[in-house]
Design an enzyme around this catalytic site. Sequence first.
Site, PDB file in Angstrom:
ATOM      1  N   LYS A   1       1.284  -6.364   6.749  1.00  0.00           N
ATOM      2  CA  LYS A   1       0.687  -6.916   5.533  1.00  0.00           C
ATOM      3  C   LYS A   1      -0.446  -7.835   5.973  1.00  0.00           C
ATOM      4  CE  LYS A   1       4.849  -8.506   4.407  1.00  0.00           C
ATOM      5  NZ  LYS A   1       4.967  -8.130   2.999  1.00  0.00           N
TER       6      LYS A   1
ATOM      7  N   THR B   1       3.832  -4.779  -2.584  1.00  0.00           N
ATOM      8  CA  THR B   1       3.988  -3.344  -2.801  1.00  0.00           C
ATOM      9  C   THR B   1       4.433  -2.669  -1.502  1.00  0.00           C
ATOM     10  OG1 THR B   1       1.639  -2.999  -2.360  1.00  0.00           O
ATOM     11  CG2 THR B   1       2.315  -3.161  -4.672  1.00  0.00           C
TER      12      THR B   1
ATOM     13  N   LYS C   1       7.072   0.560  -0.706  1.00  0.00           N
ATOM     14  CA  LYS C   1       6.826   1.726   0.161  1.00  0.00           C
ATOM     15  C   LYS C   1       7.952   1.873   1.186  1.00  0.00           C
ATOM     16  CE  LYS C   1       1.950   0.505  -0.132  1.00  0.00           C
ATOM     17  NZ  LYS C   1       0.882  -0.207   0.599  1.00  0.00           N
TER      18      LYS C   1
ATOM     19  N   HIS D   1      -2.825 -11.738 -10.396  1.00  0.00           N
ATOM     20  CA  HIS D   1      -2.228 -11.142  -9.201  1.00  0.00           C
ATOM     21  C   HIS D   1      -1.727 -12.140  -8.164  1.00  0.00           C
ATOM     22  CE1 HIS D   1      -3.009  -6.828  -9.872  1.00  0.00           C
ATOM     23  NE2 HIS D   1      -4.072  -7.246 -10.540  1.00  0.00           N
TER      24      HIS D   1
HETATM   25  C1  LIG Z   1       0.829  -1.586   0.776  1.00  0.00           C
HETATM   26  C2  LIG Z   1      -0.243  -2.198   1.582  1.00  0.00           C
HETATM   27  C3  LIG Z   1      -0.501  -3.570   1.470  1.00  0.00           C
HETATM   28  C4  LIG Z   1       0.307  -4.504   0.619  1.00  0.00           C
HETATM   29  O1  LIG Z   1       1.378  -4.954   1.420  1.00  0.00           O
HETATM   30  P1  LIG Z   1       2.274  -6.217   1.010  1.00  0.00           P
HETATM   31  O2  LIG Z   1       3.402  -6.178   2.005  1.00  0.00           O
HETATM   32  O3  LIG Z   1       2.745  -5.957  -0.373  1.00  0.00           O
HETATM   33  O4  LIG Z   1       1.425  -7.405   1.149  1.00  0.00           O
HETATM   34  C5  LIG Z   1      -1.507  -4.124   2.226  1.00  0.00           C
HETATM   35  N1  LIG Z   1      -2.250  -3.358   3.057  1.00  0.00           N
HETATM   36  C6  LIG Z   1      -2.032  -2.038   3.203  1.00  0.00           C
HETATM   37  C7  LIG Z   1      -2.866  -1.266   4.150  1.00  0.00           C
HETATM   38  C8  LIG Z   1      -1.024  -1.406   2.465  1.00  0.00           C
HETATM   39  O5  LIG Z   1      -0.804  -0.084   2.607  1.00  0.00           O
END
Ligand SMILES: *Cc1c(COP(=O)(O)O)cnc(C)c1O
Length: 497
Positions: free
Chosen positions: A232, A338, A342, A41
Amino acid sequence: MNDTHPAIAVAELMRLLMDVHLMEWDEAWEITRNTMAYTNHTLLPEALEMWPVSMFRRLLPRILDIIYEINARFIVEISQRWPGDNDRIARMSLIQEGREPMVRMAYLAIVGSFSVNGVAALHSKLLREGLFRDFAEMWPKKFNNKTNGVTQRRWLAACNKGLAKLITEKIGDAWITNLSELEKLKEFADDPGFHKAWRSVKLANKVKLARAVQKKTGVVVDPGTLFDVQVKRIHEYKRQFLNVLHAVYLYDRIRRDIDVVPRTIVIGGKAAPGYVMAKNVIKCINNVARVINTDPAMEDKLQLIFYPDYNVSAMEVICPAADLSEQISTAGKEASGTGNMKFMMNGAVTIGTLDGANVEIREAVGNENFFLFGLTVDEIAELRGQYNPRAIIDSDKDFSRVVQLLQSGHFSRFEADVFGPMIQSILEPSDPWMTAADFRSFVDMQTAAAEAYCDVEHWTRMSILNTAASGRFSTDRTMRDYNEDIWRVEPISLPKR
Ligand SMILES: *Cc1c(COP(=O)(O)O)cnc(C)c1O
């Protein structure tokens, strides 16, 4: 094995098969190697978890014996394939020799698995060509990619009911279990009625986020402004500080009466308890935010919000309200991301580097619907060793002004030098994240994004096309890929209710 953390399972399964089920080594190894699969990962050093041999000896002596036996047999395999290549054996050994010998847990996971995958095309390529190169050379067919996804049931249907309803009215509800259906939205990318409805959903979501921001921070933000969002975990490689530099750049321009497109910058995220630099970043965001948000000259033009206690519930309110999604990590450092998916699914346009799944997002939506900036993985590798951030700053008037402002104590009056460590880190020729190198292209692409935002029809079209192209970033697709290539379990059909 979901990441390196459970890698010990390779040795533990061997122990169970031999000590409990009384198998011989060869039979146990055959079963283990056909059972285990490993998903990596991250390319950051913490991925290469290393545990002291001395600790194993004390706590798990039988497991250590098994690891040594796996390694002895593995080294025989290496030397049969590459006779006399002792460097290669030292590089690939499960044990890193030295004053305190360590077990390389990621290597244990690779040797004991029939499949090793990364979580975005670029990440999997960098695993094969970089971090795990020797292993990919030995077992090319073991290595594969499974690009991450997010579930549209949570990240669209549940968290953005307004948009979900609008989409379903137009193309039906099949997208809830088959996200590629969203492609049908392309047909309406220039439909004025659809545009209007699309914008009114986004505005309602922005009003909702504005209320949450006011409740949590006391700051009133205008839902009519460009909502520019970076949420993030706080980490240097994710470069929240680059985002702060841009905020200060805008602040400086407004103070000089240069026109900017009204913008609300939202940054949210948690720092790991022991990560001092990440906590410095949070402090820095809050300090800059206080000065900006209390300056009457910034009213209706620029607000900076640090969104506290960022978590999934917060993201459910934040991603439906974003216009611009900040995915600005140093190329080669973000395995997938991720959050980027979203935001895209909810109609945000991405400003981002060629990193992680951003690469595939841009491919899916087209470069004309994506704000690309920054050095590539190869350019970063090339620049290393001759990187001179001081020269970059000195030759860029805007950048110099930003650094000056931060160093002057303008955002840290009566406080110890809270910006010192941050600024020092980007001035270092050895800065692993090369923040200064990407400042100019970032700021210019931000200007382009702001201009695009002012062309309402153009922006709405980009927004619709982002949602429409997000189909391949569903976890349904991810799970199907894992199952077809790795798990190979029979899907069951549920009885009709
Ligand atoms: C989706 C999500 C992440 C991952 O975010 P990245 O921008 O991919 O690092 C981290 N924390 C929460 C609360 C999330 O919903």
